[in-house]
Design an enzyme around this catalytic site. Structure first.
Site, PDB file in Angstrom:
ATOM      1  N   ASN A 227       0.580  -1.389  -0.171  1.00  0.00           N
ATOM      2  CA  ASN A 227       0.541  -0.925   0.264  1.00  0.00           C
ATOM      3  C   ASN A 227       0.679   1.335   0.186  1.00  0.00           C
ATOM      4  O   ASN A 227       0.888   2.232   0.093  1.00  0.00           O
ATOM      5  CB  ASN A 227      -0.540  -0.238   1.040  1.00  0.00           C
ATOM      6  CG  ASN A 227      -2.077   1.032   1.453  1.00  0.00           C
ATOM      7  OD1 ASN A 227      -2.980   0.961  -0.166  1.00  0.00           O
ATOM      8  ND2 ASN A 227      -2.926   0.945   2.340  1.00  0.00           N
TER       9      ASN A 227
ATOM     10  N   THR B 259      18.344 -20.132 -25.496  1.00  0.00           N
ATOM     11  CA  THR B 259      16.813 -19.807 -26.073  1.00  0.00           C
ATOM     12  C   THR B 259      16.123 -20.031 -27.536  1.00  0.00           C
ATOM     13  O   THR B 259      17.078 -19.634 -28.483  1.00  0.00           O
ATOM     14  CB  THR B 259      16.728 -18.374 -25.494  1.00  0.00           C
ATOM     15  OG1 THR B 259      16.565 -18.123 -23.835  1.00  0.00           O
ATOM     16  CG2 THR B 259      14.820 -18.491 -25.540  1.00  0.00           C
TER      17      THR B 259
ATOM     18  N   LYS C  22      14.844 -19.547 -30.700  1.00  0.00           N
ATOM     19  CA  LYS C  22      14.707 -18.321 -31.532  1.00  0.00           C
ATOM     20  C   LYS C  22      13.981 -18.268 -32.827  1.00  0.00           C
ATOM     21  O   LYS C  22      14.586 -19.489 -33.284  1.00  0.00           O
ATOM     22  CB  LYS C  22      14.879 -17.165 -31.711  1.00  0.00           C
ATOM     23  CG  LYS C  22      16.368 -16.857 -30.376  1.00  0.00           C
ATOM     24  CD  LYS C  22      15.095 -16.020 -29.654  1.00  0.00           C
ATOM     25  CE  LYS C  22      15.639 -15.507 -27.698  1.00  0.00           C
ATOM     26  NZ  LYS C  22      15.209 -14.693 -27.197  1.00  0.00           N
TER      27      LYS C  22
ATOM     28  N   LYS D  32      11.238 -16.433 -31.084  1.00  0.00           N
ATOM     29  CA  LYS D  32      10.631 -16.902 -29.933  1.00  0.00           C
ATOM     30  C   LYS D  32       8.734 -17.305 -29.970  1.00  0.00           C
ATOM     31  O   LYS D  32       8.708 -17.777 -29.436  1.00  0.00           O
ATOM     32  CB  LYS D  32      10.421 -16.208 -28.898  1.00  0.00           C
ATOM     33  CG  LYS D  32      10.290 -14.622 -29.221  1.00  0.00           C
ATOM     34  CD  LYS D  32      10.310 -14.353 -28.099  1.00  0.00           C
ATOM     35  CE  LYS D  32      11.361 -12.169 -27.346  1.00  0.00           C
ATOM     36  NZ  LYS D  32      10.959 -11.833 -26.635  1.00  0.00           N
TER      37      LYS D  32
ATOM     38  N   LYS E 168      15.373 -23.418 -23.893  1.00  0.00           N
ATOM     39  CA  LYS E 168      14.666 -22.998 -23.060  1.00  0.00           C
ATOM     40  C   LYS E 168      13.675 -22.831 -24.172  1.00  0.00           C
ATOM     41  O   LYS E 168      13.630 -22.101 -25.395  1.00  0.00           O
ATOM     42  CB  LYS E 168      14.989 -21.829 -22.095  1.00  0.00           C
ATOM     43  CG  LYS E 168      14.152 -20.840 -21.970  1.00  0.00           C
ATOM     44  CD  LYS E 168      14.707 -19.542 -21.156  1.00  0.00           C
ATOM     45  CE  LYS E 168      14.435 -18.958 -20.863  1.00  0.00           C
ATOM     46  NZ  LYS E 168      13.452 -17.404 -21.189  1.00  0.00           N
TER      47      LYS E 168
ATOM     48  N   GLU F 190      10.112 -16.940 -22.391  1.00  0.00           N
ATOM     49  CA  GLU F 190       8.839 -17.028 -21.403  1.00  0.00           C
ATOM     50  C   GLU F 190       7.336 -16.925 -22.378  1.00  0.00           C
ATOM     51  O   GLU F 190       6.441 -16.663 -21.059  1.00  0.00           O
ATOM     52  CB  GLU F 190       9.394 -15.106 -20.487  1.00  0.00           C
ATOM     53  CG  GLU F 190       9.284 -13.723 -21.196  1.00  0.00           C
ATOM     54  CD  GLU F 190      10.854 -13.953 -22.075  1.00  0.00           C
ATOM     55  OE1 GLU F 190      10.912 -12.701 -22.735  1.00  0.00           O
ATOM     56  OE2 GLU F 190      11.672 -14.410 -22.329  1.00  0.00           O
TER      57      GLU F 190
ATOM     58  N   HIS G 281      12.092 -17.547 -14.840  1.00  0.00           N
ATOM     59  CA  HIS G 281      12.155 -16.232 -15.851  1.00  0.00           C
ATOM     60  C   HIS G 281      11.740 -15.135 -14.923  1.00  0.00           C
ATOM     61  O   HIS G 281      10.630 -15.524 -14.515  1.00  0.00           O
ATOM     62  CB  HIS G 281      11.678 -16.580 -16.864  1.00  0.00           C
ATOM     63  CG  HIS G 281      12.194 -15.509 -17.985  1.00  0.00           C
ATOM     64  ND1 HIS G 281      11.417 -14.443 -18.171  1.00  0.00           N
ATOM     65  CD2 HIS G 281      12.949 -15.539 -19.006  1.00  0.00           C
ATOM     66  CE1 HIS G 281      12.225 -13.364 -18.818  1.00  0.00           C
ATOM     67  NE2 HIS G 281      13.290 -14.569 -19.650  1.00  0.00           N
TER      68      HIS G 281
ATOM     69  N   HIS H 281      16.560 -16.042 -13.523  1.00  0.00           N
ATOM     70  CA  HIS H 281      17.567 -15.799 -14.653  1.00  0.00           C
ATOM     71  C   HIS H 281      18.321 -13.895 -13.521  1.00  0.00           C
ATOM     72  O   HIS H 281      17.317 -13.650 -12.996  1.00  0.00           O
ATOM     73  CB  HIS H 281      16.772 -14.446 -15.497  1.00  0.00           C
ATOM     74  CG  HIS H 281      16.575 -15.824 -16.975  1.00  0.00           C
ATOM     75  ND1 HIS H 281      16.803 -15.458 -18.182  1.00  0.00           N
ATOM     76  CD2 HIS H 281      16.141 -16.810 -16.945  1.00  0.00           C
ATOM     77  CE1 HIS H 281      16.737 -16.775 -18.719  1.00  0.00           C
ATOM     78  NE2 HIS H 281      15.489 -17.312 -18.174  1.00  0.00           N
TER      79      HIS H 281
END
Length: 444
Positions: free
Chosen positions: A116, A166, A168, A170, A194, A197, A287, A320
Site C-alpha cells: 500500500n 533460448t 528463437k 520466440k 529453453k 518466457e 524467468h 535469470h
C-alpha cells in the site's frame, strides 16, 4: 458530557513509529527503504509514515487501537541515514514483528511490506532496497524444489557452468520445427534449451504439441551424446490448475525440468508449482519477465535482490539474474551481490555490493543464477570468471546466430566453455588472456 477514552484526530506518525532507541529482535523482518520525502516533509516523518502504512497504521487515531497492543504489532523505523551524493534521499530501516506475516506466504509478505505504501502522499518516491529474512520466517518456506547439488547429481554434470539456449524466433514456429531446433542445439553440446518466457500455448503452437516434440528431441539428443539433456518446458498458464496440468504432462513425459514466469504468474502460483516440482522430481527454471517494471528505477520500486530473495523462498532452481556483460543493464558488484544471495548459505552485510543486512538462509537450498541476454562466445571468459561454476550461461542468438546453424553454434559455445574452464583450472588469467584462449580453442 461523556468522557472520550482516547484522543481523536490526526497526529504525526513519528510520535509512534519512529523509535531510534529500538533494538531489533532476531525474529524481526528488517527492510531498508530508499525514501524521497515530498518537499517540506521531514525525513523522520516520511520514514515513520512508511513503517506505519506498511504495518498497523492509518491516517488517524481510531478507537479500535485500544483493543490491541500496538507496541507488539507495529512496524518501527529504527534508523535513518542520508544517501551520500543525493539530495533529500534517505535510507530508512524498518523492523517488522514476525506476527504480522502469514507463514510460508511470499504473497502475504509483499502485500504487507510493499502493498500500500508506495502510493503514499508524504513520500515522493520509495524503493525497497533489501530485506532481512529471519530464520524463524524462512524456515516456514520449502524454498527451491531441489537446489544446486541435487541438480548436478540429477544431470551428472560437475565442475563447470551449465550451458543453455533460448529457442528463437520466440514466436511463430510450429511445434515440429521448434522441436527440430531444440534437437540441433542439444546434439551440438548444450545442456539445456529453453522456451521463451512468452511461449505458453498460442494458436501457432499449442503447449501439448510443443511438449511432445521437445521430449522427442531431448531423448534423441541424449541417445546420441550420452549426456543428460533438458528443455525448460514453460508451464506458465492463465490459471493455477492449467499450470499444474502442464507440469503433470511434463512429468509423464519423463523430462527433467519445467519453467515458470514467476512475476507475471504470481507468487502464489509459483509456490504451488515449486511444491509440485519437489514432490515429483522436476527441476524448476524461473524467468523474471516483468522485473524491470519493478526494479529499473533507481529511486522507486524494488531492487531485484529483494525479488531474488523472495524467489528463493517461494521456490525455483534457476533464475535469470542479468549478465554484467550483455545487452541488458546490470552493474557487476550489485549483480554479484544478489547472485551470492541466491547461491550461498550465509551472506555478510556489504554495502559496496548493495547488501544491507547479513542474511542466514539456514541450509535452504540454493538457486543457480542464469546469465542470459545478448551474450555470445567472446563473453565466455568473462562469464566463467564472474559467475563461477554454479551458474547457467544462456546464449540465444549467440547459438542460433551461427552462420552454419544451430548445432555448430552449440559446438562453438561448448568448446569455448570447456577451454575457459580448463584454462582457469591450469591457473591462467581469464580476464587478460580470454580472447587468446578462445582463439586457441578455435584451432582444436
Amino acid at each position: 458530557k461523556a468522557r472520550v477514552g482516547f484522543k481523536a484526530g490526526v497526529k504525526d506518525y513519528r510520535l509512534t513509529y519512529y523509535t531510534p532507541e529500538y533494538e531489533n529482535k532476531d525474529t524481526d523482518i528488517l527492510a531498508a527503504f530508499r525514501v524521497t520525502p515530498q518537499p517540506g516533509v521531514p525525513a523522520e516523518e516520511a520514514a515513520a509514515a512508511v513503517a506505519a502504512e506498511s504495518s498497523t497504521g492509518t491516517w488517524t487515531t481510531v478507537w479500535t487501537d485500544g483493543l490491541t497492543s500496538l507496541d507488539r504489532y507495529k512496524g518501527r523505523c529504527y534508523h535513518i541515514e542520508a544517501v551520500v551524493g543525493e539530495e533529500n534521499q534517505y535510507i530508512a530501516y524498518v523492523a517488522y514483528p514476525l506476527d504480522l506475516f502469514e507463514e510460508g506466504s511470499v504473497t502475504n509478505m509483499f502485500t504487507s511490506i510493499v502493498g500500500n505504501v508506495f502510493g503514499f502522499x508524504x513520500x515522493r518516491a520509495l524503493r525497497l532496497e533489501d530485506l532481512r529474512i529471519p530464520p524463524a520466517y524462512s524456515k516456514t518456506f520449502q524454498g527451491p524444489p531441489h537446489g544446486i547439488q541435487v541438480e548436478r547429481d540429477k544431470l551428472n554434470k560437475y565442475g563447470r557452468p551449465l550451458l543453455g539456449c533460448t529457442i528463437k524466433p520466440k514466436l511463430g514456429l510450429s511445434a515440429k520445427n521448434y522441436g527440430r531446433a531444440v534437437y540441433e542445439c542439444l546434439r551440438g553440446g548444450l545442456d539445456f534449451t529453453k522456451d521463451d518466457e512468452n511461449v505458453n500455448s498460442q494458436p501457432f503452437m499449442r503447449w501439448r504439441d510443443r511438449f511432445l516434440f521437445c521430449a522427442e528431441a531431448l531423448y534423441k539428443a541424449q541417445a546420441e551424446t550420452g549426456e543428460i539433456k533438458g528443455h525448460y518446458l514453460n508451464a506458465t498458464a492463465g490459471t493455477c490448475e492449467e499450470m499444474i496440468k502442464r507440469a503433470v504432462f511434463a512429468r509423464e513425459l519423463g523430462v527433467p525440468i519445467v519453467m515458470h514466469d514467476y512475476l507475471t504468474g504470481g507468487f502464489t502460483a509459483n509456490t504451488t508449482l515449486a511444491h509440485y516440482c519437489r514432490d515429483n522430481g522436476l527441476l524448476l527454471h524461473i524467468h523474471r519477465a516483468m522485473h524491470a517494471v519493478i526494479d529499473r528505477q533507481k529511486n522507486h520500486g524494488m531492487h531485484f535482490r529483494v525479488l531474488a530473495k523472495a524467489l528463493r523462498m517461494s521456490g525455483g532452481d534457476h533464475i535469470h539474474s542479468g549478465t554484467v556483460v550483455g545487452k541488458l543493464e546490470g552493474e557487476r558488484e550489485m549483480t554479484l551481490g544478489f547472485v551470492d544471495l541466491l547461491r550461498d548459505d550465509y551472506i555478510e552485510k556489504d554495502r559496496s555490493r548493495g547488501i544491507f543486512f547479513t542474511q542466514d538462509w539456514v541450509s535452504m537450498p540454493g538457486v543457480l543464477p542464469v546469465a542470459s541476454g545478448g551474450i555470445h562466445v567472446w563473453h565466455m571468459p568473462a562469464l566463467t570468471e564472474i559467475f563461477g561454476d554454479d551458474s547457467v550461461l544462456q546464449f540465444g542468438g549467440g547459438t542460433l546466430g551461427h552462420p552454419w546453424g544451430n548445432a555448430p553454434g552449440a559446438v562453438a559455445n561448448r568448446v569455448a566453455l570447456e577451454a575457459c574452464v580448463q584454462a582457469r583450472n591450469e591457473g591462467r588469467d581469464l580476464a587478460s588472456e580470454g580472447n587468446e584462449i578462445i582463439r586457441e580453442a578455435c584451432s582444436w
